[in-house]
Design an enzyme around this catalytic site. Structure first.
Site, PDB file in Angstrom:
ATOM      1  N   GLU A 101       5.435  18.297 -22.069  1.00 54.31           N
ATOM      2  CA  GLU A 101       4.206  17.636 -22.537  1.00 54.31           C
ATOM      3  C   GLU A 101       3.195  18.665 -22.998  1.00 54.31           C
ATOM      4  O   GLU A 101       2.445  18.463 -23.958  1.00 54.31           O
ATOM      5  CB  GLU A 101       3.608  16.774 -21.408  1.00 54.31           C
ATOM      6  CG  GLU A 101       2.417  15.914 -21.835  1.00 54.31           C
ATOM      7  CD  GLU A 101       1.056  16.560 -21.638  1.00 54.31           C
ATOM      8  OE1 GLU A 101       0.045  15.985 -22.050  1.00 54.31           O
ATOM      9  OE2 GLU A 101       0.999  17.674 -21.082  1.00 54.31           O
ATOM     10  N   GLU A 102       3.178  19.785 -22.265  1.00 55.82           N
ATOM     11  CA  GLU A 102       2.113  20.766 -22.485  1.00 55.82           C
ATOM     12  C   GLU A 102       2.189  21.473 -23.831  1.00 55.82           C
ATOM     13  O   GLU A 102       1.241  22.132 -24.238  1.00 55.82           O
ATOM     14  CB  GLU A 102       2.083  21.777 -21.327  1.00 55.82           C
ATOM     15  CG  GLU A 102       1.756  21.157 -19.954  1.00 55.82           C
ATOM     16  CD  GLU A 102       0.319  20.651 -19.827  1.00 55.82           C
ATOM     17  OE1 GLU A 102      -0.432  20.688 -20.817  1.00 55.82           O
ATOM     18  OE2 GLU A 102      -0.044  20.217 -18.715  1.00 55.82           O
ATOM     19  N   ASP A 129      -2.185  18.415 -12.508  1.00 53.26           N
ATOM     20  CA  ASP A 129      -1.650  18.248 -13.869  1.00 53.26           C
ATOM     21  C   ASP A 129      -0.231  18.798 -13.950  1.00 53.26           C
ATOM     22  O   ASP A 129      -0.035  19.965 -14.206  1.00 53.26           O
ATOM     23  CB  ASP A 129      -2.571  18.973 -14.865  1.00 53.26           C
ATOM     24  CG  ASP A 129      -2.099  18.881 -16.293  1.00 53.26           C
ATOM     25  OD1 ASP A 129      -1.251  18.021 -16.584  1.00 53.26           O
ATOM     26  OD2 ASP A 129      -2.570  19.681 -17.120  1.00 53.26           O
ATOM     27  N   ASP A 154       0.876  -1.166   0.000  1.00 56.05           N
ATOM     28  CA  ASP A 154       0.000   0.000   0.000  1.00 56.05           C
ATOM     29  C   ASP A 154       0.922   1.227   0.000  1.00 56.05           C
ATOM     30  O   ASP A 154       1.819   1.318   0.821  1.00 56.05           O
ATOM     31  CB  ASP A 154      -0.853  -0.050   1.271  1.00 56.05           C
ATOM     32  CG  ASP A 154      -1.883   1.054   1.295  1.00 56.05           C
ATOM     33  OD1 ASP A 154      -2.994   0.807   0.834  1.00 56.05           O
ATOM     34  OD2 ASP A 154      -1.548   2.172   1.758  1.00 56.05           O
ATOM     35  N   ASP A 178      -4.842   8.492  -3.572  1.00 53.17           N
ATOM     36  CA  ASP A 178      -4.458   7.307  -2.801  1.00 53.17           C
ATOM     37  C   ASP A 178      -4.770   6.028  -3.591  1.00 53.17           C
ATOM     38  O   ASP A 178      -3.901   5.167  -3.792  1.00 53.17           O
ATOM     39  CB  ASP A 178      -5.238   7.337  -1.478  1.00 53.17           C
ATOM     40  CG  ASP A 178      -4.767   6.284  -0.500  1.00 53.17           C
ATOM     41  OD1 ASP A 178      -3.758   5.599  -0.796  1.00 53.17           O
ATOM     42  OD2 ASP A 178      -5.396   6.137   0.563  1.00 53.17           O
ATOM     43  N   ASP A 207      -2.031   3.372  -5.405  1.00 58.38           N
ATOM     44  CA  ASP A 207      -2.009   1.943  -5.064  1.00 58.38           C
ATOM     45  C   ASP A 207      -2.220   1.079  -6.316  1.00 58.38           C
ATOM     46  O   ASP A 207      -1.630  -0.001  -6.445  1.00 58.38           O
ATOM     47  CB  ASP A 207      -3.098   1.615  -4.034  1.00 58.38           C
ATOM     48  CG  ASP A 207      -2.782   2.202  -2.662  1.00 58.38           C
ATOM     49  OD1 ASP A 207      -1.609   2.546  -2.416  1.00 58.38           O
ATOM     50  OD2 ASP A 207      -3.711   2.311  -1.832  1.00 58.38           O
ATOM     51  N   HIS A 231       4.182  13.135 -17.092  1.00 60.01           N
ATOM     52  CA  HIS A 231       4.854  14.390 -17.455  1.00 60.01           C
ATOM     53  C   HIS A 231       5.022  15.251 -16.214  1.00 60.01           C
ATOM     54  O   HIS A 231       4.150  15.325 -15.354  1.00 60.01           O
ATOM     55  CB  HIS A 231       4.154  15.121 -18.604  1.00 60.01           C
ATOM     56  CG  HIS A 231       2.906  15.885 -18.282  1.00 60.01           C
ATOM     57  ND1 HIS A 231       2.915  17.162 -17.760  1.00 60.01           N
ATOM     58  CD2 HIS A 231       1.602  15.563 -18.445  1.00 60.01           C
ATOM     59  CE1 HIS A 231       1.667  17.587 -17.630  1.00 60.01           C
ATOM     60  NE2 HIS A 231       0.846  16.636 -18.021  1.00 60.01           N
ATOM     61  N   HIS A 283      -5.344  23.550 -15.934  1.00 55.27           N
ATOM     62  CA  HIS A 283      -4.493  24.533 -16.646  1.00 55.27           C
ATOM     63  C   HIS A 283      -4.633  25.949 -16.101  1.00 55.27           C
ATOM     64  O   HIS A 283      -4.447  26.909 -16.845  1.00 55.27           O
ATOM     65  CB  HIS A 283      -4.759  24.498 -18.164  1.00 55.27           C
ATOM     66  CG  HIS A 283      -4.086  23.317 -18.814  1.00 55.27           C
ATOM     67  ND1 HIS A 283      -4.082  23.095 -20.163  1.00 55.27           N
ATOM     68  CD2 HIS A 283      -3.388  22.287 -18.271  1.00 55.27           C
ATOM     69  CE1 HIS A 283      -3.411  21.983 -20.432  1.00 55.27           C
ATOM     70  NE2 HIS A 283      -2.986  21.475 -19.296  1.00 55.27           N
ATOM     71  N   ASP A 335      -1.344  10.644 -16.050  1.00 59.28           N
ATOM     72  CA  ASP A 335      -1.466  12.087 -16.260  1.00 59.28           C
ATOM     73  C   ASP A 335      -2.787  12.529 -15.630  1.00 59.28           C
ATOM     74  O   ASP A 335      -3.857  12.217 -16.166  1.00 59.28           O
ATOM     75  CB  ASP A 335      -1.439  12.368 -17.771  1.00 59.28           C
ATOM     76  CG  ASP A 335      -1.382  13.851 -18.092  1.00 59.28           C
ATOM     77  OD1 ASP A 335      -1.408  14.672 -17.154  1.00 59.28           O
ATOM     78  OD2 ASP A 335      -1.316  14.193 -19.291  1.00 59.28           O
TER      79      ASP A 335
HETATM   80  N1  DPN Z   1      -2.517  15.722 -21.312  1.00 57.89           N
HETATM   81  C1  DPN Z   1      -3.143  16.388 -20.209  1.00 57.89           C
HETATM   82  C2  DPN Z   1      -2.556  17.739 -20.048  1.00 57.89           C
HETATM   83  O1  DPN Z   1      -1.441  17.733 -19.634  1.00 57.89           O
HETATM   84  O2  DPN Z   1      -3.146  18.776 -20.255  1.00 57.89           O
HETATM   85  C3  DPN Z   1      -4.602  16.332 -20.132  1.00 57.89           C
HETATM   86  C4  DPN Z   1      -5.249  15.047 -20.415  1.00 57.89           C
HETATM   87  C5  DPN Z   1      -4.688  13.834 -20.085  1.00 57.89           C
HETATM   88  C6  DPN Z   1      -6.441  15.077 -21.050  1.00 57.89           C
HETATM   89  C7  DPN Z   1      -5.319  12.664 -20.408  1.00 57.89           C
HETATM   90  C8  DPN Z   1      -7.079  13.927 -21.349  1.00 57.89           C
HETATM   91  C9  DPN Z   1      -6.507  12.705 -21.039  1.00 57.89           C
HETATM   92 ZN    ZN Z   2      -1.916  19.748 -18.861  1.00 57.89          ZN
END
Ligand code: DPN
Ligand code: ZN
Length: 314
Positions: free
Chosen positions: A169-170, A135, A41, A299, A303, A123, A284, A197
């Site tokens: 990633e963004e 995010d 866990d 959590d 897991d 990311h 965002h 993500d």
């Molecule tokens: N890729 C994500 C982002 O960083 O804004 C958002 C996201 C992830 C949307 C997975 C849909 C599915």
């Molecule tokens: Zn994002």
């Protein structure tokens, strides 16, 4: 009691003794290491501690951890130091992200068959507008704590285990694409790639990537045991770092707890929370802070990552 009843009872009793002996024997075998131990866990407090660190890093660096900004590199340094101390072999891979130097962090757990590498990734960059705690501090901290648990358990998996934290990633999954491009023919050595993500969304859902049935089933079975309803992850198709792996022919899976689209009535019924509201209203935005986290989702999902990695690498 007739004589034959007495004999039947005695036979039953000796059968029971034999069954007990067999149980003890297999239990002893498990202790000897012939059966893989169950995944631990993961302490959500540790995951939240990492999120607090990401928040502090953003606070000290203009409010974000975005590609090309000092908060991003500070996030890399923080994660790398923990992994190095735990015994991982780490590498920082540099790439070009729109004319600015970007960084991926790759951590290998020594051992296991490298021609069958099980990989988890997340990311690490935020958008410039905010600290990016859900995010994607959530996925980044989740896989970090699972990696540390692998070290703590001194796991000796059959397959090799690797973890990746992606940059930029963004701006269109730039870091993960750079990693896959550089892999070249070695991509055939990636048995599976799991992506995380946004796994602590405040009005959460439990979305499981449906790209590969084998990997989807590992997660679906895990949630089913906990009586948590899941749903196929289709709305985010191609919107995160698994895309580059999938395009290269690597089987991909992953988890997601929701972003900008709204929870339906059915989803609210399955999971609780509010229908008609975005899963993450701070998606965002500057308000994606360490307060923008559902502890239970974080959590549970962390897991689940441990459960999947233990199973897939065993
Ligand atoms: N890729 C994500 C982002 O960083 O804004 C958002 C996201 C992830 C949307 C997975 C849909 C599915
Ligand atoms: Zn994002």
């Amino acid at each position: 009691m007739t004589r034959s009843t007495r004999i039947r009872r005695a036979a039953l009793a000796s059968g029971a003794v034999a069954a007990l002996a067999a149980t003890l024997f297999t239990t002893a075998g498990a202790y000897a290491g012939t059966t893989p131990k169950a995944a631990p866990d993961i302490d959500v407090k540790a995951v939240k501690g990492d999120l607090d660190q990401f928040q502090s890093i953003a606070d000290a660096n203009g409010g974000n951890r975005a590609h090309g900004k000092p908060g991003y590199k500070a996030s890399i340094d923080f994660v790398k130091e923990k992994l190095d101390k735990a015994g991982f072999t780490t590498k920082v891979q540099e790439f070009d992200g729109g004319g600015t130097k970007g960084y991926n962090l790759v951590a290998d757990w020594p051992g296991g068959d490298e021609s069958k590498t099980v990989m988890a990734g997340a990311h690490l960059d935020s958008v410039p507008a905010g600290p990016g705690i859900n995010d994607n501090g959530s996925g980044s901290a989740g896989i970090l704590e699972v990696a540390l648990a692998v070290a703590k358990a001194d796991l000796k998996p059959t397959k090799h285990l690797r973890f990746g934290w992606w940059g930029d990633e963004e701006d269109g999954m730039v870091g993960s694409q750079a990693y896959v491009d550089k892999l070249g023919a070695d991509k055939s050595k990636i048995d599976s790639y799991l992506n995380f993500d946004m796994i602590g969304s405040p009005n959460p859902g439990y979305f499981v990537y449906d790209d590969d049935t084998r990997l989807e089933k590992v997660f679906k079975d895990w949630y089913a045991k906990k009586n948590i309803a899941t749903e196929k992850e289709t709305e985010g198709d191609g919107r995160s770092d698994h895309a580059a792996f999938k395009d290269a022919g690597v089987p991909v899976g992953g988890l997601f707890s929701g972003a900008d689209y709204k929870k339906t009535e059915k989803q609210a019924k399955d999971w609780g929370g509010e229908a008609g509201k975005a899963f993450d209203a701070c998606y965002h935005q500057a308000c994606d802070t360490s307060k923008n986290i559902d502890d239970k989702a974080l959590d549970t999902n962390t897991d689940a990552i441990a459960g999947a990695l233990w199973e897939l690498s065993s």
